[in-house]
Design an enzyme around this catalytic site. Structure first.
Site: not given
Ligand code: PEP
Ligand code: MG
Length: 591
Positions: A197, A340, A439, A463, A510
């Site tokens: 935080h 998500r 991913e 991922d 993302c």
């Molecule tokens: C990713 O795997 O790129 C992703 C955006 O998901 P996270 O980082 O939450 O696993």
């Molecule tokens: Mg991911």
């Protein structure tokens, strides 16, 4: 510091948690600590001790409400969630019962019982691998200290007399807002992480912040000169004049550059050859909405909902989730809101629900696999999302898809949920778009087929990199082998992008790779026209977009296809940025 030995410049690497550079003198903040054994004495009356605890608890609740009010006055409701969760924890009658029971059963003082019960809770979290849990432990430690201080009648001195870098073992949200904002130059804490935080607050307040993890709060003395680099995580103690000069210059350059970037941010995200790029925001908490708007994001490309579960260490009810999703959906000024579904498992564990004993957690009961096996958790989330979709442009994104059958199962659950809601009289839009994260290598390979079943794709490079290269993204021993610039990862991202284009559905990225300046030209060259990044990075990524032609990005891409290693590709991309956006790079050589 007077003697020669102790004024020697020391440079230490830490973890950068809030960007910016701070140069100034140290204010070592020691909230309060006490040893359990020092409290080990028989209490004369358990009843009296329980009463004392109740009084202390009421006092701390007052302090928290006061800090929350102060934060509200100074910073709006941006940080209210932080105080709300501490207040809720302390108000919990179960906690009151647990501490009272401890007083009676141990025959010891209220301070002893508070220390024993809360230390056990924080130790449990702090020993877990999961970073969210570890960081939530600090909130409990903070409450423990506040209760002890209230019991002993001790007051903390937050009075700064000059601009200072606050050095502390840990900083609570209350501590953070109690200092005079105008005199804080930076934060250096022993404990914490990017999602603790105090780090969230520091980013929100635009105060550079670094976590050192090496107990520096016990080494640094009041008045020592300190440099904090909130980009690279570097800490310099007692800098030599030359180092200080370099950092002051860097600080000024960064300040100017950031101011220019933020001023330019009002412009559209279009390339030099007029291709519009959608710049979306990744968020984990509702309070980040102000950053989404502040940085003028084209929408929210990723809301990681698991943070809601992990933050409170419990499964939020359908209604609690609905309120949060609805608030964001309604307040979003433009674009869409991609929610998500929970990505629990892997390194994001929830006590009593996910399996902490798995030998390969990233290959195990994670994300969609966990959800499909736990409809009693998944369906309320789907219900909450569908209900929220009546209040804004909501889209659903599924994490860690590795087979078509998972998509089909979710579709069935979704239509069942929709039907149940409609029967109860809820109005749900006739179409709520459904997308999947690309991913896993299997999803990337099957993307042309997957694209026939869904409305959009979102590449999760974090991922995708770990699963393609078989490199655990959380293991520092193999971190040198983890790179999204690897040719295999790039090929998979490219084929997923092509799959989106061929199916005529939106495809976006993302993962963190979209926030890496030198990666942006590659992503544009592949055909990606939508990037979702941490809000703070939007001005920087926009600058790159506005400085390049798609044609030259494609030329770069052709060149890197002849290269065979991540480091060669990254180097080539760095050079491209230096040539095309020279004003942007905070060069590592500068430091
Ligand atoms: C990713 O795997 O790129 C992703 C955006 O998901 P996270 O980082 O939450 O696993
Ligand atoms: Mg991911």
């Amino acid at each position: 510091m007077k003697n020669k030995e102790s004024t020697k410049q020391i440079i230490i690497k830490g973890l950068a948690t809030a960007p910016g550079i701070a140069v100034g003198s140290a204010y070592v903040f020691k909230p309060f600590a006490i040893n359990l054994t020092e409290l080990d004495s028989v209490a004369p009356s358990a009843e009296e001790e329980c009463e004392q605890f109740k009084t202390a608890r009421a006092k701390v609740l007052e302090q928290l409400k006061f800090a929350s009010k102060q934060s509200l006055e100074s910073y709006g409701d941006e940080f209210s969630d932080i105080f709300d969760s501490q207040i809720a924890f302390l108000k919990d009658t179960l906690l009151l019962e647990e501490i009272s029971a401890k007083i009676y059963e141990s025959n010891q003082s209220a301070a002893y019982a508070v220390t024993a019960v809360l230390s056990q809770k924080s130790n449990h979290f702090i020993n877990l691998e999961n970073r969210y849990f570890r960081e939530r432990a600090f909130d409990i430690i903070d409450l423990k200290q506040k209760l002890l201080m209230a019991l002993f009648g001790i007051k903390i001195d937050y009075h700064l007399t000059a601009p200072s870098i606050i050095i502390s073992e840990n900083l609570s949200p209350t501590d953070t807002v109690n200092f005079n904002r105008n005199l804080i130059l930076g934060f250096l804490t022993d404990q914490g992480g990017k999602t603790s935080h105090s780090a969230i607050l520091a980013r929100g307040l635009k105060i550079p912040s670094v976590v050192n993890g090496k107990g520096l709060s016990k080494v640094i003395k009041n008045g020592d000169e300190i440099i904090l680099d909130g980009f690279e995580g570097t800490i310099v103690i007692n800098p030599e004049p030359e180092t200080r000069g370099r950092y002051l210059e860097l600080k000024e350059n960064y300040g100017q550059r950031q101011a220019v970037l933020v001023a330019e941010n009002v412009k559209e995200a279009v390339t030099k050859d007029n291709t519009k790029i959608n710049l979306l925001a990744n968020i984990e908490f509702a309070h980040e909405l102000s950053e989404v708007t502040g940085y003028d994001a084209d929408g929210i490309g990723l809301f990681r909902t698991e943070a809601l579960f992990i933050e409170n260490n419990s499964v939020p009810s359908e209604q609690e989730q609905f309120k949060i999703y609805k608030k964001i959906a309604k307040s979003l000024e433009k674009g869409f809101f991609v929610i998500r579904t929970i990505d629990l498992g892997g390194d994001k564990l929830l006590e009593g629900l996910t399996d902490a004993e798995e030998s390969n957690p990233f290959l195990g009961w994670r994300a969609i696999r966990f959800c499909l096996d736990n409809p009693q958790i998944f369906k309320p989330q789907l219900r909450a999302i569908l209900r929220a979709s009546a209040h804004g442009n909501v889209r659903i994104l599924l994490p860690m898809i590795s087979s078509i059958s998972e998509i089909l199962q979710v579709k069935e659950l979704l239509s069942e949920t929709r039907h149940e809601l409609q029967t109860k009289g809820f109005k749900i839009p006739s179409k709520v778009e459904l997308g999947v994260m690309i991913e896993t290598p299997s999803a990337a390979i099957m993307a042309p087929t997957i694209g026939k079943y869904v409305d959009f794709l979102s590449i999760g490079s974090n991922d995708l990199t770990q699963y393609t290269l078989a490199v655990d993204r959380t293991n520092s021993k193999v971190a040198h082998s983890y790179s999204s610039f690897d040719p295999a990862v790039i090929r998979l991202m490219h084929s997923a992008t092509n799959a989106g284009i061929a199916n005529n559905i939106p495809v976006s990225i993302c993962g963190e790779f979209a926030s890496v300046p030198s990666a942006v030209p590659l992503l544009l060259a592949m055909g990606l026209r939508s990037l979702s990044v941490t809000p703070h990075f939007i001005p920087r990524i926009k600058k790159i977009i506005r400085s390049v032609h798609i044609k030259s990005c494609i030329k770069l891409y052709d060149k890197i296809q002849t290269l065979h290693s991540a480091s060669e590709i990254e180097h080539e991309c760095d050079e491209f940025i230096q040539t095309h956006v020279p004003e942007l790079s905070i060069s590592k050589e500068d430091i």
